[in-house]
Structures are given as structure tokens and as C-alpha cells.
Design an enzyme around this catalytic site. Structure first.
Site: not given
Length: 576
Positions: A107, A396, A416, A436, A460-461, A482-483
């Protein structure tokens, strides 16, 4: 244990002179024998050229990590709107010999000179997202390459340089612009305001490069040659690092202060994988700073007492229960998750069996809870946090790989939003992952877990996921872009696999629905839209909208490797 696979139609997918076999499946598994499922290895990515590059590495005896690196290098070129070497990633690796899972954190990090109020106006109000997400102030220190090098050192078989050969050739010789890339350029506002991006993505007539156009990227080919011969330090030191810093400092929008020391000092991390049993399976995910692993495991903890297998896929009952469990998980996610190197994330408490059991009592079969508050997790939690407001966008990418030795990779990578910060340097785009972070560092007098800080990684997701059977053998590898909706997309696909016994493609094809502790979103143009009135009677606020997942997955069956790729994008699974 496994359902019979459906029969499959074969379609030739012509791209850049290569005819690839795209296996298309129906919504639900049917009867009949499987047709020649790959037995040795398989890769599933968001683009046929990336999947073909990964399969080439697998055919050469490469490992799952080797194939992932080769595919990601190609994705940087052919899917620049979604991921690339200017961004970051999370990777899970399954080692078949000892059934061990390693979790790699690549990350991005915030530069040392970042200010805690970077997203606020001088009078303390939130700056508009369009102002904060474009240009230099949005860029986090890229982590992808050093993370991949760490994984390659531990699990690679082929030489590092070999993994960049296909991406270098495609960058130099060109690739055909896909329908999705063309549409993303056309739909992305402001891309043409950034000179390097405009020169690459727009023709001399000022229009987006058309579908089918042969697009070459000679600067990226040169960068790949240097990375191949010198290793990742070619990116993090010297000319490339200096040019990244200069680009950020002189950005036409939102210039900012990153230093070469920020880039040189980036370090990937190995984290402790999170696993939880669900019925006869073990679901394993990535720990913080992503919220994906915790949230998905929580949702399955909440749902375990319900007999989902007795409910039809896409039924009102299933939609309601999954949405209610998601509300609880998203409430906790929004409140507690941040970079564990900076804040005390109550991971053990959030996954405590008794906490999950008690919190699941709130789920009713006959009425929605509406918006819920976060819980009070036990153990390992000190202090208090306020919820933090963020925006997460769905640009993503995910790839899944299984090699000939039975090792597997599940990796989600990102820059992002679409085209990241819009800043292009040496043929690749820089991320805008700093957005984010939460906008406000404090709320109601309490610190926000996901507040920005020097060297910190934004929440993050991303949810790369591995599933093992009761004996610890690999069952599936999957994930999605997909955020913040990634969590819902992966959860629903897992339910399709584990509760409804679907094959991978059918599970991916399921109509999407999302509840992030608010509106229940139903995928536009699918069969579940007919349930909106019944869901409203249960107390749901319902909205019909496009839900553009991009799932990639592979399932291990007695008959072979069963791959699936999301038709909502351009992915494909390839194997032998």
C-alpha cells in the site's frame, strides 16, 4: 463436494493480433460433464493480454508470483486507468507444500511533509474531491514494485528480468486500445488538462484515442528495461524517483511536496493473514490497513447462523440478510480501521466469536435495521475513535493465479480513481491514493483512525481472498475492484461458491447488490430489480444503479481448475 460444471461456449477474442479462447458460461451451473478444464495452471486477469502474459510465464515453469508480476506489468500498459507501477497492491500467497499463507502489503504511504489538514480549507471545511484528487497533493509513495520484489524473492522461480519481457515488447510494438479503455478516457473529466496524459490518451485532433488504435508507449518500455536489469531500486532511486518528485512539485493542479527520500525509503510489509472458519471452509483475507479482510470475515460471522443454502440466489430473503450483515460490518469498518502501525485496530475484538454472535442478534428476518452504529468490540482495544469520511472509487484491478505446483496468488492493485492523479511520468500514471484517508483528522473531539499522517498508509477496501477446505487444501482464489463496494462483491461471490455450490463463473455472474450501512443498491438491468418493492416493505431504502464489479477467480475442483472472469469488464481466465 463439487457441482458438475456447465457446458461452455467458445468465442474467439481478437486483440493485438492474438486469438484467445474466451470461455463464456451461463448464470447457474447446469448438468453435463466439464469440458477439458485446465489441469496444470491458470491465471485470471482484467485483460486478455495480461492473462496471456501470465500464462506464458506459467508455461515456462514460472510460479504464481512470477505470473502475477508479468501480468501486472502488462496491466500497467493496457489498463492504465485502474492500476500500475505508480500505485500499490495487496497480495496473498498460498504455498502448497506447507499450506502456508503469506500476506504482502504494498500500500502507498503518505510523504513525510504532509499536513494533517491537507483536505480542508483554511476555515476548516472539506475541500471538494475534484480539487484534492487531481494533481500532486493526491499522490502517495508507490509501493507496488517493491512489494512484488519481496514476494518474488521468497516465491519466484524465474529470473526477475524475464517477467518484464512481454510488457516491454507490448509497450514498444503497441497494443490495440480496448473498448473499455476508450470509454474510460472519454468519460474521465479533466484528463486532457494534464499535458503528459493528454499527449498520450488524445490524438492530434483532440479526441480520445479510438477503439482499436495501435497505442505505443516507448517511455514505459524504457522504464521496464531498467527495472528488469537493475531491479526495483531503478524505480525508487536515481532519475526515476527524481522525475516523480519533480512531476508532483510542478503539477498543473494541486502541486505538493514529496521528496526523493520519501520514495527511496518506501518499505513493503509482511502482515499476519486473517482467517476464519465458515461452515466447512476457511476464508482468508488481508489485514489492515485494508478493511476488506476484517469486513468480509465479519459478514460471514454474522450470517453463519442462517441457512443460506436453503435460499435461492437473488431471492428477497438472501438479499435482505446479506444486506443486513453488511450494514454491521461497514459500520465497524468506517469507525475502527486504519493503518495498524499508527492506530490500535481492534482486529481480535472485531472477529471475536462472541462479539459476532451478539451483534448478529440485531439481524431480523422481517425488518431492516436501517443505519446502524458501530459495535463495542472486546479485547485489544484502547482509546476511542470517531468515524472518518472518505471517498473510494472503483478504478482498481484484481488477478488470481494457480501454478503447476498448486501455489496460488490473489492480488488486488490500484491507483485509486480512474487514471489516478492524472499525472503521467515515463509512460505510467501516479496514484491519487492519499484521498483514501479521512478528510477530517478529528470528529466530535476524537481522533479519526484513518486520519492522514506522515508515513501512514490509507485505509483500503481491497479484498484479495483465498479459501481453503477443511483439510487446509486450496479451494479458491478471488477478488475484485470496486472501491468500497469490493467487500460486497467478494462476499456475494463467496456465498455463491460456498453456500449455493456454484461454479466460479456463475458465482461471478450473480447480480450485484450492495449495502454500505445505508441505501441498498441493486444492479441495474438484472433480475433482482424486481424485488425493490418487497425490500422497501422490509424497511430498505432501495436504489437501482450500475454496479461495475471486476471479479477474477479460480476454483480447484476434482475435474481441474475452474476459472471465471467478470463480464462487466474485459477479463479472461487462461490455463492449460
Amino acid at each position: 463436494m463439487f457441482n458438475q460444471l456447465k457446458s461452455k461456449k467458445i468465442q474467439c477474442f481478437q486483440i493485438s493480433g492474438i486469438c484467445l479462447l474466451l470461455f463464456l458460461s451461463g448464470l447457474i451451473s447446469g448438468s453435463g460433464a466439464a469440458l477439458n478444464l485446465p489441469q496444470r495452471h491458470m491465471i485470471s486477469t482484467a485483460n486478455p493480454l495480461a492473462s496471456d502474459a501470465g500464462r506464458e510465464i506459467l508455461r515456462a515453469g514460472g510460479s504464481a508470483v512470477d505470473a502475477a508480476i508479468a501480468a501486472q506489468a502488462v496491466l500497467t500498459l493496457v489498463e492504465p486507468q485502474s492500476s500500475g507501477i505508480g500505485g500499490g497492491a495487496f497480495l496473498l500467497h498460498f504455498r502448497n507444500t506447507n499450506r502456508q499463507i503469506d500476506a504482502y502489503d504494498g500500500r502507498e504511504t503518505a510523504p513525510a511533509g504532509i499536513h494533517p489538514n491537507i483536505f480542508l480549507t483554511t476555515d476548516g471545511k472539506r475541500r471538494p474531491f475534484k480539487d484534492t484528487s487531481r494533481g500532486g497533493g493526491a499522490v502517495g509513495v508507490p509501493g507496488l514494485l517493491r512489494m512484488l520484489a519481496m514476494a518474488h524473492k521468497e516465491h519466484g522461480r524465474l529470473p526477475w528480468a524475464q517477467l518484464f519481457e512481454r510488457a516491454t515488447q507490448l509497450s514498444e510494438n503497441g497494443f490495440r486500445v480496448s473498448p473499455r479503455l476508450h470509454q474510460m478516457i472519454r468519460r474521465t473529466p479533466g484528463l486532457q488538462f494534464f499535458p503528459a496524459a493528454k499527449a498520450y490518451f488524445y490524438g492530434l485532433n483532440g479526441n480520445p484515442v479510438p477503439e482499436g488504435h495501435l497505442l505505443k508507449n516507448l517511455p514505459l518500455a524504457n522504464i521496464y528495461r531498467r527495472i528488469a536489469s537493475e531491479g526495483p531500486n531503478a524505480f525508487y532511486t536515481g532519475e526515476i524517483a527524481t522525475d516523480i518528485v519533480r512531476t508532483i512539485h510542478t503539477a498543473v493542479r494541486n502541486p505538493a511536496k514529496m521528496t526523493v527520500w520519501d520514495i527511496q525509503g518506501y518499505k513493503p510489509k509482511k502482515r499476519q493473514v486473517l482467517c476464519r472458519s465458515y461452515r466447512k471452509w476457511h476464508i482468508c483475507g488481508m489485514p489492515p490497513p485494508t478493511s476488506g479482510g476484517i469486513a468480509i470475515l465479519q459478514i460471514f460471522g454474522f450470517l453463519e447462523k442462517f441457512d443460506l443454502s436453503s435460499m435461492a440466489p437473488g431471492s428477497v430473503e438472501a438479499l435482505h440478510l446479506i444486506s443486513e450483515a453488511s450494514r454491521l460490518a461497514y459500520a465497524d469498518r468506517h469507525h475502527f480501521i486504519g493503518d495498524p502501525d499508527f492506530v490500535n485496530v481492534p482486529t481480535n475484538g472485531l472477529l471475536d466469536p462472541e462479539y459476532l454472535r451478539v451483534r448478529a442478534r440485531r439481524i431480523s428476518l422481517t425488518k431492516s435495521m436501517g443505519i446502524v452504529e458501530q459495535g463495542k468490540p472486546p479485547r485489544s482495544f484502547k482509546g476511542a475513535f470517531a468515524a472518518g469520511e472518505t471517498d473510494e472509487f472503483p478504478s482498481t484491478s484484481h488477478l488470481s493465479v494457480i501454478d503447476s505446483a498448486g501455489n496460488a496468488v490473489s492480488m488486488t492493485s490500484s491507483i485509486e480513481r480512474a487514471f489516478g492523479s492524472r499525472l503521467m511520468i515515463h509512460g505510467f500514471l501516479l496514484n491519487n491514493q492519499l484521498t483514501d484517508f479521512a478528510y477530517f483528522p478529528h470528529r466530535s473531539g476524537l481522533p479519526v483512525a484513518n486520519a492522514v499522517a506522515p508515513g501512514k498508509r490509507p485505509r483500503s477496501s481491497m479484498s484479495p481472498t483465498l479459501v481453503l477446505d477443511g483439510s487446509g487444501r486450496l479451494f479458491a482464489t478471488l477478488g475484485s475492484p470496486g472501491g468500497s463496494r469490493i467487500i460486497a462483491y467478494v462476499t456475494q461471490t463467496l456465498i455463491g461458491l460456498l453456500d449455493w455450490g456454484l461454479d466460479m463463473q456463475s458465482a461471478i455472474n450473480l447480480p450485484r447488490h450492495v449495502n454500505r450501512n445505508g441505501v441498498t443498491e441493486l444492479e441495474k438491468g438484472t433480475s433482482i430489480g424486481k424485488h425493490k418493492h418487497l425490500l422497501r416493505q422490509l424497511g430498505h431504502e432501495v436504489r437501482i444503479r450500475s454496479l461495475n464489479s471486476g471479479l477474477q477467480g479460480i476454483r480447484v475442483t476434482a475435474a481441474g481448475l475452474d476459472g471465471g472472469a467478470d463480464r462487466r469488464r474485459e477479463g479472461i481466465s487462461l490455463g492449460d
